[in-house]
Design an enzyme around this catalytic site. Structure first.
Site, mmCIF file in Angstrom:
data_model
loop_
_atom_site.group_PDB
_atom_site.id
_atom_site.type_symbol
_atom_site.label_atom_id
_atom_site.label_comp_id
_atom_site.label_asym_id
_atom_site.label_seq_id
_atom_site.Cartn_x
_atom_site.Cartn_y
_atom_site.Cartn_z
ATOM 1 N N HIS A 20 0.854 -1.232 -0.009
ATOM 2 C CA HIS A 20 -0.081 0.050 0.042
ATOM 3 C C HIS A 20 0.749 1.204 0.061
ATOM 4 O O HIS A 20 0.484 2.301 -0.799
ATOM 5 C CB HIS A 20 -0.994 -0.193 1.336
ATOM 6 C CG HIS A 20 -1.973 -0.981 1.167
ATOM 7 N ND1 HIS A 20 -1.974 -1.925 2.378
ATOM 8 C CD2 HIS A 20 -2.712 -1.237 0.458
ATOM 9 C CE1 HIS A 20 -3.179 -2.764 2.131
ATOM 10 N NE2 HIS A 20 -3.458 -2.425 1.060
ATOM 11 N N LYS A 44 -15.977 -6.911 5.769
ATOM 12 C CA LYS A 44 -14.888 -7.594 6.153
ATOM 13 C C LYS A 44 -14.434 -7.966 7.439
ATOM 14 O O LYS A 44 -13.761 -8.477 7.667
ATOM 15 C CB LYS A 44 -13.544 -6.940 5.392
ATOM 16 C CG LYS A 44 -13.460 -7.286 4.038
ATOM 17 C CD LYS A 44 -12.046 -6.752 3.318
ATOM 18 C CE LYS A 44 -11.758 -7.084 2.105
ATOM 19 N NZ LYS A 44 -10.553 -6.712 1.648
ATOM 20 N N ARG A 93 -2.051 -5.571 -8.364
ATOM 21 C CA ARG A 93 -0.808 -6.287 -8.165
ATOM 22 C C ARG A 93 -0.944 -7.288 -9.103
ATOM 23 O O ARG A 93 0.526 -7.795 -9.140
ATOM 24 C CB ARG A 93 -0.960 -6.979 -6.751
ATOM 25 C CG ARG A 93 -1.061 -5.934 -5.513
ATOM 26 C CD ARG A 93 -1.528 -6.670 -4.346
ATOM 27 N NE ARG A 93 -2.949 -6.951 -4.445
ATOM 28 C CZ ARG A 93 -3.794 -7.716 -3.691
ATOM 29 N NH1 ARG A 93 -3.153 -8.172 -2.461
ATOM 30 N NH2 ARG A 93 -4.679 -8.018 -4.059
ATOM 31 N N SER A 131 -3.192 -8.084 2.982
ATOM 32 C CA SER A 131 -3.194 -7.960 4.724
ATOM 33 C C SER A 131 -3.539 -9.189 5.241
ATOM 34 O O SER A 131 -3.357 -9.457 6.390
ATOM 35 C CB SER A 131 -4.360 -6.718 4.782
ATOM 36 O OG SER A 131 -4.008 -5.708 4.093
HETATM 37 N N1 COA Z 1 -0.394 -3.977 -1.517
HETATM 38 C C1 COA Z 1 -0.855 -4.782 -0.751
HETATM 39 N N2 COA Z 1 -2.149 -5.350 -0.647
HETATM 40 C C2 COA Z 1 -2.579 -4.689 -1.453
HETATM 41 C C3 COA Z 1 -2.525 -3.925 -2.372
HETATM 42 C C4 COA Z 1 -1.250 -3.530 -2.443
HETATM 43 N N3 COA Z 1 -0.835 -2.432 -3.348
HETATM 44 N N4 COA Z 1 -3.530 -3.645 -3.263
HETATM 45 C C5 COA Z 1 -4.563 -4.302 -2.494
HETATM 46 N N5 COA Z 1 -4.102 -5.114 -1.640
HETATM 47 C C6 COA Z 1 -4.864 -5.963 -0.759
HETATM 48 C C7 COA Z 1 -5.277 -5.814 0.557
HETATM 49 O O1 COA Z 1 -4.403 -5.857 1.531
HETATM 50 C C8 COA Z 1 -6.551 -6.442 0.766
HETATM 51 O O2 COA Z 1 -6.158 -7.740 1.103
HETATM 52 P P1 COA Z 1 -6.933 -8.627 1.927
HETATM 53 O O3 COA Z 1 -8.504 -8.841 1.111
HETATM 54 O O4 COA Z 1 -6.286 -9.599 2.412
HETATM 55 O O5 COA Z 1 -7.490 -7.818 3.427
HETATM 56 C C9 COA Z 1 -7.016 -6.568 -0.740
HETATM 57 O O6 COA Z 1 -5.947 -6.492 -1.770
HETATM 58 C C10 COA Z 1 -8.294 -5.726 -1.052
HETATM 59 O O7 COA Z 1 -7.579 -4.493 -0.459
HETATM 60 P P2 COA Z 1 -8.265 -3.084 -0.773
HETATM 61 O O8 COA Z 1 -7.751 -2.220 -1.631
HETATM 62 O O9 COA Z 1 -8.298 -2.581 0.635
HETATM 63 O O10 COA Z 1 -9.658 -3.192 -1.355
HETATM 64 P P3 COA Z 1 -10.955 -3.828 -0.665
HETATM 65 O O11 COA Z 1 -11.583 -4.772 -1.802
HETATM 66 O O12 COA Z 1 -10.855 -4.311 0.795
HETATM 67 O O13 COA Z 1 -11.773 -2.485 -0.789
HETATM 68 C C11 COA Z 1 -12.959 -0.531 -1.552
HETATM 69 C C12 COA Z 1 -12.177 -1.725 -1.698
HETATM 70 C C13 COA Z 1 -13.137 -0.128 -0.012
HETATM 71 C C14 COA Z 1 -12.411 0.487 -2.149
HETATM 72 C C15 COA Z 1 -14.473 -0.730 -1.892
HETATM 73 O O14 COA Z 1 -14.995 -1.806 -1.341
HETATM 74 C C16 COA Z 1 -15.319 0.523 -1.741
HETATM 75 O O15 COA Z 1 -15.258 1.298 -2.424
HETATM 76 N N6 COA Z 1 -16.120 0.328 -0.860
HETATM 77 C C17 COA Z 1 -17.031 1.509 -0.267
HETATM 78 C C18 COA Z 1 -18.665 1.266 -0.826
HETATM 79 C C19 COA Z 1 -18.813 1.289 -2.183
HETATM 80 O O16 COA Z 1 -18.627 2.580 -2.922
HETATM 81 N N7 COA Z 1 -19.188 0.345 -3.080
HETATM 82 C C20 COA Z 1 -19.364 0.570 -4.402
HETATM 83 C C21 COA Z 1 -18.161 0.111 -5.053
HETATM 84 S S1 COA Z 1 -18.336 -0.135 -6.727
#
Ligand code: COA
Length: 162
Positions: A20, A44, A93, A131
């Protein structure tokens, strides 16, 4: 300030990893202001509270200039609009990230056509970190030094010692 490019980097950040941080630094190279925002209301069931995740992000960054850290509820596009961001940054990634990210980007565009999603790729040495993997290794007593900053390592150790 007028004319300054602001991007929102939303995520769960439970917890922040070197992957990140790599994306935040790259985003900062493109945008004047990067708002790193912890998404609160997620199914989550995060290990860390919003406040803890924000503190861990702040403590993990060497450079704070042009970087703001906060949390948000509700839709990402609504929050982006409310803070005047013109772009949403997401890290890709590997190919496996693409399908979900593509779907989110198109859905977000449908809801808010004037906000662009910008995909950045982390250094390949961070391309496999997540994560959940980090938490799993920490929970089982493994060494996570190469995946997360010291502050995160300490807080994970605390969580799993109790
Ligand atoms: N380095 C390390 N890990 C990374 C990474 C990076 N550069 N990029 C992504 N990841 C990993 C994260 O650690 C996470 O791992 P985990 O699933 O083991 O916890 C996974 O990839 C997903 O990470 P993240 O980027 O946090 O995305 P998410 O899917 O958890 O969240 C949101 C995405 C919050 C942006 C999305 O759910 C959202 O917009 N929510 C708000 C509600 C909304 O608007 N909904 C409509 C969406 S169209």
């Amino acid at each position: 300030m007028a004319g300054r490019l602001k991007a929102l980097y939303p995520g769960t950040f439970d917890p922040i990893t070197f992957g990140h941080i790599d994306i935040i630094n790259r985003a900062r190279g493109v945008f004047d202001i990067v708002v790193v925002a912890v998404a609160s209301n997620l199914e989550k069931k995060p290990l860390f509270t919003d406040k803890e995740r924000i503190a861990l992000i702040k403590n993990s960054l060497d450079e704070h200039d042009g970087i703001e850290v906060t949390s948000f509820d509700g839709l990402t596009v609504h929050f982006a609009k409310s803070i005047g961001a013109t772009a949403i940054v997401r890290g890709i990634r590997a190919v496996s990230d693409f399908e979900f990210e593509f779907q989110m980007a198109l859905t977000n565009r449908k809801m808010q056509p004037d906000i662009e999603t910008v995909f950045l790729t982390p250094d390949e040495k961070h391309s496999y970190i997540s994560s959940s993997l980090v938490k799993d290794i920490a929970r089982r007593g493994g060494d996570i030094t190469c995946f997360v900053p010291e502050a995160v390592k300490k807080e994970l150790a605390k969580k799993f010692s109790s």
